[in-house]
Write a protein that holds these residues in place. Structure first.
Motif, PDB file in Angstrom:
ATOM      1  N   MET A 343     -28.211  15.422  26.514  1.00 35.96           N
ATOM      2  CA  MET A 343     -27.911  15.865  27.839  1.00 35.96           C
ATOM      3  C   MET A 343     -29.346  16.051  27.791  1.00 35.96           C
ATOM      4  O   MET A 343     -30.655  16.450  28.936  1.00 35.96           O
ATOM      5  CB  MET A 343     -27.924  16.990  28.013  1.00 35.96           C
ATOM      6  N   GLY A 344     -30.430  16.122  27.367  1.00 38.18           N
ATOM      7  CA  GLY A 344     -31.645  16.749  27.767  1.00 38.18           C
ATOM      8  C   GLY A 344     -32.713  15.671  28.440  1.00 38.18           C
ATOM      9  O   GLY A 344     -33.509  16.328  28.912  1.00 38.18           O
ATOM     10  N   ALA A 345     -32.264  14.421  28.605  1.00 41.38           N
ATOM     11  CA  ALA A 345     -33.031  13.803  29.891  1.00 41.38           C
ATOM     12  C   ALA A 345     -32.991  14.175  30.839  1.00 41.38           C
ATOM     13  O   ALA A 345     -33.619  14.273  32.052  1.00 41.38           O
ATOM     14  CB  ALA A 345     -32.637  12.366  29.784  1.00 41.38           C
ATOM     15  N   ALA A 346     -31.447  15.134  31.069  1.00 39.77           N
ATOM     16  CA  ALA A 346     -31.462  15.195  33.186  1.00 39.77           C
ATOM     17  C   ALA A 346     -31.707  17.025  32.951  1.00 39.77           C
ATOM     18  O   ALA A 346     -32.310  17.516  33.874  1.00 39.77           O
ATOM     19  CB  ALA A 346     -30.355  15.129  32.579  1.00 39.77           C
ATOM     20  N   TYR A 347     -31.583  17.187  31.695  1.00 42.26           N
ATOM     21  CA  TYR A 347     -32.025  18.574  31.606  1.00 42.26           C
ATOM     22  C   TYR A 347     -32.909  19.364  30.546  1.00 42.26           C
ATOM     23  O   TYR A 347     -32.242  19.658  29.131  1.00 42.26           O
ATOM     24  CB  TYR A 347     -30.171  19.854  31.063  1.00 42.26           C
ATOM     25  N   PRO A 348     -34.549  19.117  30.340  1.00 42.91           N
ATOM     26  CA  PRO A 348     -35.032  19.026  29.921  1.00 42.91           C
ATOM     27  C   PRO A 348     -35.028  20.983  28.756  1.00 42.91           C
ATOM     28  O   PRO A 348     -35.401  20.879  28.157  1.00 42.91           O
ATOM     29  CB  PRO A 348     -36.561  19.105  29.871  1.00 42.91           C
ATOM     30  N   GLU A 349     -34.695  21.471  29.370  1.00 42.03           N
ATOM     31  CA  GLU A 349     -34.506  22.826  29.148  1.00 42.03           C
ATOM     32  C   GLU A 349     -33.351  22.936  28.009  1.00 42.03           C
ATOM     33  O   GLU A 349     -33.562  24.060  27.221  1.00 42.03           O
ATOM     34  CB  GLU A 349     -33.888  24.104  30.064  1.00 42.03           C
ATOM     35  N   VAL A 350     -32.182  22.563  27.919  1.00 42.65           N
ATOM     36  CA  VAL A 350     -30.862  22.492  26.460  1.00 42.65           C
ATOM     37  C   VAL A 350     -32.395  21.992  25.084  1.00 42.65           C
ATOM     38  O   VAL A 350     -31.942  22.910  24.335  1.00 42.65           O
ATOM     39  CB  VAL A 350     -30.461  21.636  26.970  1.00 42.65           C
ATOM     40  N   VAL A 351     -33.128  21.113  26.012  1.00 44.80           N
ATOM     41  CA  VAL A 351     -34.056  20.530  24.306  1.00 44.80           C
ATOM     42  C   VAL A 351     -35.495  22.375  24.233  1.00 44.80           C
ATOM     43  O   VAL A 351     -35.277  22.969  22.657  1.00 44.80           O
ATOM     44  CB  VAL A 351     -34.893  19.625  24.888  1.00 44.80           C
ATOM     45  N   GLU A 352     -35.499  22.639  25.175  1.00 42.22           N
ATOM     46  CA  GLU A 352     -37.073  23.869  24.912  1.00 42.22           C
ATOM     47  C   GLU A 352     -35.778  25.076  24.301  1.00 42.22           C
ATOM     48  O   GLU A 352     -36.478  26.151  23.423  1.00 42.22           O
ATOM     49  CB  GLU A 352     -37.464  23.874  25.844  1.00 42.22           C
ATOM     50  N   ASN A 353     -34.792  24.777  24.861  1.00 41.39           N
ATOM     51  CA  ASN A 353     -34.159  26.806  24.137  1.00 41.39           C
ATOM     52  C   ASN A 353     -33.351  26.292  23.251  1.00 41.39           C
ATOM     53  O   ASN A 353     -32.198  26.620  23.302  1.00 41.39           O
ATOM     54  CB  ASN A 353     -34.258  26.940  25.605  1.00 41.39           C
ATOM     55  N   PHE A 354     -32.980  25.182  22.399  1.00 40.31           N
ATOM     56  CA  PHE A 354     -32.439  24.786  21.727  1.00 40.31           C
ATOM     57  C   PHE A 354     -32.469  26.141  20.363  1.00 40.31           C
ATOM     58  O   PHE A 354     -30.855  26.379  20.273  1.00 40.31           O
ATOM     59  CB  PHE A 354     -32.167  23.447  21.296  1.00 40.31           C
ATOM     60  N   ASP A 355     -33.214  26.679  20.294  1.00 42.96           N
ATOM     61  CA  ASP A 355     -33.177  27.271  18.636  1.00 42.96           C
ATOM     62  C   ASP A 355     -32.341  28.346  19.306  1.00 42.96           C
ATOM     63  O   ASP A 355     -31.296  29.175  18.382  1.00 42.96           O
ATOM     64  CB  ASP A 355     -34.268  27.841  18.164  1.00 42.96           C
ATOM     65  N   ARG A 356     -32.449  28.753  20.124  1.00 45.41           N
ATOM     66  CA  ARG A 356     -31.794  30.518  21.560  1.00 45.41           C
ATOM     67  C   ARG A 356     -30.387  29.802  21.559  1.00 45.41           C
ATOM     68  O   ARG A 356     -29.954  30.256  21.274  1.00 45.41           O
ATOM     69  CB  ARG A 356     -31.972  30.806  22.196  1.00 45.41           C
ATOM     70  N   ILE A 357     -30.228  28.519  22.288  1.00 47.23           N
ATOM     71  CA  ILE A 357     -29.234  28.248  22.178  1.00 47.23           C
ATOM     72  C   ILE A 357     -27.883  28.099  20.988  1.00 47.23           C
ATOM     73  O   ILE A 357     -26.612  28.832  20.842  1.00 47.23           O
ATOM     74  CB  ILE A 357     -28.600  26.913  23.366  1.00 47.23           C
ATOM     75  N   ALA A 358     -28.412  27.477  19.931  1.00 48.20           N
ATOM     76  CA  ALA A 358     -27.973  27.289  19.044  1.00 48.20           C
ATOM     77  C   ALA A 358     -27.310  28.862  18.053  1.00 48.20           C
ATOM     78  O   ALA A 358     -26.437  29.105  17.146  1.00 48.20           O
ATOM     79  CB  ALA A 358     -28.118  26.476  17.770  1.00 48.20           C
ATOM     80  N   GLY A 359     -28.236  29.646  18.001  1.00 47.54           N
ATOM     81  CA  GLY A 359     -28.100  30.686  17.306  1.00 47.54           C
ATOM     82  C   GLY A 359     -26.818  31.721  17.607  1.00 47.54           C
ATOM     83  O   GLY A 359     -26.093  31.773  17.108  1.00 47.54           O
ATOM     84  N   ILE A 360     -26.823  31.738  19.627  1.00 48.13           N
ATOM     85  CA  ILE A 360     -25.910  32.411  19.666  1.00 48.13           C
ATOM     86  C   ILE A 360     -24.865  30.797  19.342  1.00 48.13           C
ATOM     87  O   ILE A 360     -23.332  32.174  18.723  1.00 48.13           O
ATOM     88  CB  ILE A 360     -26.379  32.184  21.604  1.00 48.13           C
ATOM     89  N   ALA A 361     -24.545  30.449  19.966  1.00 49.86           N
ATOM     90  CA  ALA A 361     -22.976  28.975  19.215  1.00 49.86           C
ATOM     91  C   ALA A 361     -23.057  29.197  17.910  1.00 49.86           C
ATOM     92  O   ALA A 361     -21.873  29.603  17.279  1.00 49.86           O
ATOM     93  CB  ALA A 361     -23.225  27.549  19.437  1.00 49.86           C
ATOM     94  N   TYR A 362     -23.398  29.172  17.155  1.00 50.36           N
ATOM     95  CA  TYR A 362     -23.363  29.117  15.830  1.00 50.36           C
ATOM     96  C   TYR A 362     -22.818  30.475  15.050  1.00 50.36           C
ATOM     97  O   TYR A 362     -21.754  30.512  14.297  1.00 50.36           O
ATOM     98  CB  TYR A 362     -24.594  28.905  14.219  1.00 50.36           C
ATOM     99  N   GLY A 363     -23.275  32.242  15.497  1.00 51.90           N
ATOM    100  CA  GLY A 363     -22.844  33.000  15.458  1.00 51.90           C
ATOM    101  C   GLY A 363     -22.052  32.960  15.781  1.00 51.90           C
ATOM    102  O   GLY A 363     -20.368  34.171  15.423  1.00 51.90           O
ATOM    103  N   GLU A 364     -20.988  32.436  17.205  1.00 50.61           N
ATOM    104  CA  GLU A 364     -19.762  32.777  17.716  1.00 50.61           C
ATOM    105  C   GLU A 364     -19.145  32.399  16.292  1.00 50.61           C
ATOM    106  O   GLU A 364     -17.383  32.555  16.329  1.00 50.61           O
ATOM    107  CB  GLU A 364     -19.549  32.145  18.638  1.00 50.61           C
TER     108      GLU A 364
END
Length: 892
Positions: A343-364
């Motif tokens: 998804m990064g090519a269309a939405y670069p924010e998922v790459v830029e914010n991935f550490d935050r995204i991953a921390g939330i998902a992995y904690g769940e």
């Protein structure tokens, strides 16, 4: 053609034809009727309804959308995906049917070399409303489509409205023939699997007055300005241009399926019943991973309500599906990065914010794995109860309880029940699930109906926006534009009335961006109004909720709007303090500690931020130190207006889930030290905040922490209370303040030592009674029964007592039942000897008998079982019930 390229071509096509390219709104959209944006037109809804004037005549966008009503169907069909992207072009009183049809035809059938999508014109079919002769003629004249490929359908298929009074109109849908391999010939009216819809053109031309159903409504007449709203399903176009079977196999989704194949060792697309089940599970995983990635990127965090619950369910269904594929290790760290890369090519924010995204998902995922452990224990108890009652299946109520209360997926319940030789009342489960869905839909419907109550605000907004003067002044001369009582405009309000007031301009800050609304007074000739709340029910309109303290207020009169100066000072301190704490968190913890929500009012702030674990006392101290150092440095605070692109280039932080216009307000503290998009009120120098004192830190969801703090004078008062507490303790313990911690630690250790000694003495006293208790055994047809009330004995001591008594009678058939605990929380332990078990006596059955009398439940093995209850007054009855149960078994 990859999906990102299709997206680019769509936007470029309409941009070159005078359309404003509007970025996708966040999935969390400020609409009381929606959990998430679920259609491409949602961000433009105020323009279509007339609540706001569109800043452009024509626009185009690719909007992120999430729909979860059909979540159970994901993976089973090619039609259901939770996250999707909707390409759209929109006209606000500019062009209409002819241009919309021409644009669509050119883009769909235009050559790829010239920037089109390159579909074969011979494969294109369209539908129109049965009465829309104009659209049918345009398709024939513009596209040259023969009559047989222009099919007419009824209101259910080819009329659009929002389900409430407002704009509506016929629509025309574009379909692509996928060929005979996908179904029957005859166009979309015959087979919508073979003929796949890719684009819906809505011609908004009528004003609806009453809406009873999709195909049952009344019209007022034609709209004064006719509009165009179109939606092209990006994923559907991608699957056709990439020549794959379904939306799960396009380039933005299929890599996750490939990784699931590698992790599970299962094949995708292998056929057979088992293969079809595996395919569905892999599609669920691919869909839900992408949806979760995009939701977290837009600021959603897992929770038990609303949006958070949807995200939690998506993540847990992913983990569950991988478990059913045989993968029991953590899976999100393996799958989420794959979706990020897709998804990064269309939405670069998922790459830029991935550490935050991953921390939330992995904690769940970690939390859900613990839930599965708990749920398994509850499941085991349900199985034991079913077998004891000689029931061949688990009830629908138990399956639903496991699902709804403990988060235990129904698929796992079915699988594990089968392993135990039991079935599950699936019909009963589905009935309860449907009842829950019906309640949810009724709630959603009531919320949607409630949206009609904004009509009065739309009328007032149509008279002009409400300028906010509060950045420059606390007192503003204004005029009453309207008075609202119970959703209707009224001419006046008298003493004691609570009404809503709209002014021509106002210095009162309306609650937004985490900042609470201002307090103060509105004065008119002969009337005084206390402002109790300030909101923006529609964009651009400020509404003051007031209580008429004295006099009478009439619409149209001149007033003086006066913000409470002390309140505003406290509000500025708290909001600036929030920015300082956010910057301090990022300084101490790193750039991934991003704010995900906040609330502040005079004297208090709270801030939610992405972080996987609790903060140690040392880290909390470091954050507090960094915040107060910034206050001490007297950093300059200033606000600048600029374009959104300029703000992003400057590195300004945006709050997740907020929607920003093209011009934004950037608040800086000390230049780059803190730079955020913000519309709130602030101090002019950081020293004016006074002091920040962190007083609490907690978890508010997987991967999200919350800090709370007192600010300004409230921080001083908090410290004064702490000082008084320390003073009282030092006086009571006769030590100096710097010796207080050591003294309290010694007292705690002494107390723990004393408690251990008391427990040891208590255990010795309990065990001293073993011989006396064992001697109480009386014979019941060859089995010794010992029932004893060990008042005040609980936990391990009660179990030890029962086992020691059993040891004294081990060589004979015997049952020992001991009840202890407290009057409010009695506990019971039942043990049996081998001789008793040979006679058919089981401790688990007997402890359930006792526990039911005590108002609770219990269970265990045949030799040792324990339980409890809530009614200690019935200990004697419980022991007698066990005695009767023993007699019943040995006599039968």
């Amino acid at each position: 053609m990859n999906t990102a390229e299709i997206r680019r071509r769509f936007l470029d096509y309409f941009a070159t034809r005078g359309h404003e390219v509007v970025p996708s709104a966040p999935l969390l959209y400020n609409d009381p009727t929606l959990l998430f944006v679920n259609a491409g037109m949602v961000p433009f809804k105020p323009y279509f309804t007339g609540a706001e004037t569109a800043p452009f005549d024509r626009a185009t966008s690719v909007q992120k959308c999430v729909r979860t009503l059909d979540i159970e169907e994901v993976g089973k069909t090619t039609r259901h995906g939770t996250f999707f992207q909707m390409n759209g072009n929109f006209s606000f009183g500019d062009y209409f049917k002819a241009e919309a049809i021409r644009y669509a035809w050119e883009l769909v059938t235009g050559s790829q070399d010239a920037g089109g999508l390159g579909f074969d014109p011979e494969r294109v079919w369209v539908t129109v409303l049965h009465s829309d002769d104009e659209a049918a003629a345009l398709w024939a004249n513009i596209a040259g489509l023969p009559a047989e490929r222009i099919q007419r359908r009824g209101l259910l298929d080819n009329y659009w409205h929002m389900g409430i009074p407002g704009p509506g109109g016929p629509c025309s849908e574009i379909y692509i023939d996928r060929g005979p391999a996908y179904g029957r010939d005859g166009g979309p009216v015959v087979d919508e699997d073979r003929f796949l819809e890719i684009w819906n053109l809505v011609f908004m031309q009528e004003e609806l007055s009453t809406v009873r159903a999709k195909d049952d409504f009344d019209t007022l007449g034609d709209l004064p300005r006719k509009n165009i709203d179109t939606g092209m399903g990006l994923e559907r176009v991608a699957l056709l241009l990439q020549d794959v079977d379904n939306l799960y196999e396009i380039d933005q989704v299929f890599p996750v399926i490939q990784r699931a194949v590698e992790l599970s060792g299962r094949r995708y697309g292998r056929g057979g019943d088992d293969g079809r089940q595996d395919d569905v599970r892999m599609r669920v995983v691919a869909d839900h991973i992408r949806s979760s990635l995009m939701l977290i990127a837009d600021g959603v965090t897992p929770g038990n309500e609303a949006r958070g619950y949807v995200l939690r369910r998506l993540l847990r269904r992913t983990v569950r599906s991988m478990r059913l594929l045989g993968v029991h290790d953590p899976v999100l760290p393996e799958l989420l990065p794959v979706s990020r890369d897709a998804m990064g090519a269309a939405y670069p924010e998922v790459v830029e914010n991935f550490d935050r995204i991953a921390g939330i998902a992995y904690g769940e995922e970690d939390a859900f794995r613990r839930t599965l452990t708990t749920g398994t224990q509850i499941f085991d108890l349900a199985v034991s109860d079913a077998k004891t009652a000689q029931q061949p299946q688990l009830s629908g109520e138990r399956a639903f309880q496991l699902h709804d209360t403990y988060g235990f997926p129904i698929d796992l319940t079915l699988e594990m029940a089968s392993e135990q030789g039991l079935s599950v009342d699936a019909d009963g489960f589905r009935r309860l699930m449907q009842e829950q869905r019906d309640r949810a839909k009724a709630d959603a419907k009531s919320k949607k109906a409630g949206a009609a109550s904004t009509e009065v605000y739309r009328e007032l907004r149509a008279l002009g926006l409400t300028p906010f003067t509060g950045y420059e002044e606390l007192v503003t001369e204004s005029r009453v534009r309207g008075i609202v009582r119970d959703g209707a405009l009224v001419e006046s309000a008298g003493e004691g009335d609570v009404v809503e007031v709209v002014l021509e301009q106002t210095p009162f800050y309306a609650e937004s961006g985490g900042q609470d609304s201002d307090a103060g007074l509105i004065r008119a000739d002969g009337a005084t109004l206390e402002v109790v709340d300030v909101q923006r029910p529609v964009k651009g309109l400020v509404v003051h909720r007031v209580r008429v303290a004295d006099g009478e207020l009439r619409s149209g009169v001149d007033v003086s709007a006066e913000v409470d100066g002390e309140w505003r000072l406290g509000a500025c301190q708290a909001h600036s303090g929030t920015h300082v704490v956010h910057a301090a968190l990022r300084q101490v913890l790193g750039p991934t500690a991003l704010q995900s929500g906040s609330y502040n009012k005079p004297g208090y702030l709270r801030l939610d931020f992405a972080w996987p674990s609790g903060l140690s006392p040392a880290l909390r101290s470091d954050v507090e130190e960094a915040a107060n150092q910034a206050i001490r440095l007297d950093l300059n605070v200033r606000a600048n207006y600029m374009s959104l692109a300029e703000a992003r280039e400057l590195g300004a932080l945006a709050l997740f889930g907020e929607t920003y216009g093209e011009e934004v307000r950037v608040v800086e503290m000390g230049g780059r030290w803190s730079r955020e998009l913000c519309g709130g009120t602030h101090v002019q120098h950081s020293s004016q905040i006074g002091l920040v004192t962190l007083n609490a830190e907690s978890s508010v969801g997987s991967g999200v922490r919350r800090v709370e703090a007192f600010v300004g004078i409230e921080a001083f008062r908090y410290l004064a209370r702490e000082r008084a507490l320390v003073s009282g303790l030092t006086e009571a313990l006769k030590v100096q303040p710097d010796q207080l911690t050591d003294r309290v630690h010694r007292l705690v250790e002494q107390l723990k030592t004393a408690e251990r000694q008391i427990a040891e003495l208590k255990s010795r006293n309990v065990l001293a009674e073993v011989g006396t208790i064992a001697a109480k055994a009386h014979d019941m047809w060859g089995v010794g029964y010992i029932g004893h009330h060990a008042e005040g004995v609980a936990g391990g001591d009660l179990r030890t007592l029962a086992l020691e008594v059993r040891n004294r009678v081990q060589d004979t058939p015997a049952v020992v039942a001991v009840v202890g605990g407290t009057a409010e929380k009695p506990a019971v332990v039942v043990v049996t000897t081998q001789g008793a078990r040979d006679r058919g006596l089981k401790a688990g059955d007997l402890v359930r008998t006792a526990s039911e009398v005590l108002g609770g439940r219990g269970g265990g093995k045949d030799d040792v079982a324990q339980g409890g209850g809530t009614d200690g007054s019935r200990v004697g009855e419980a022991l007698t019930a066990v005695e009767h149960a023993v007699g019943h078994v040995v006599q039968s």
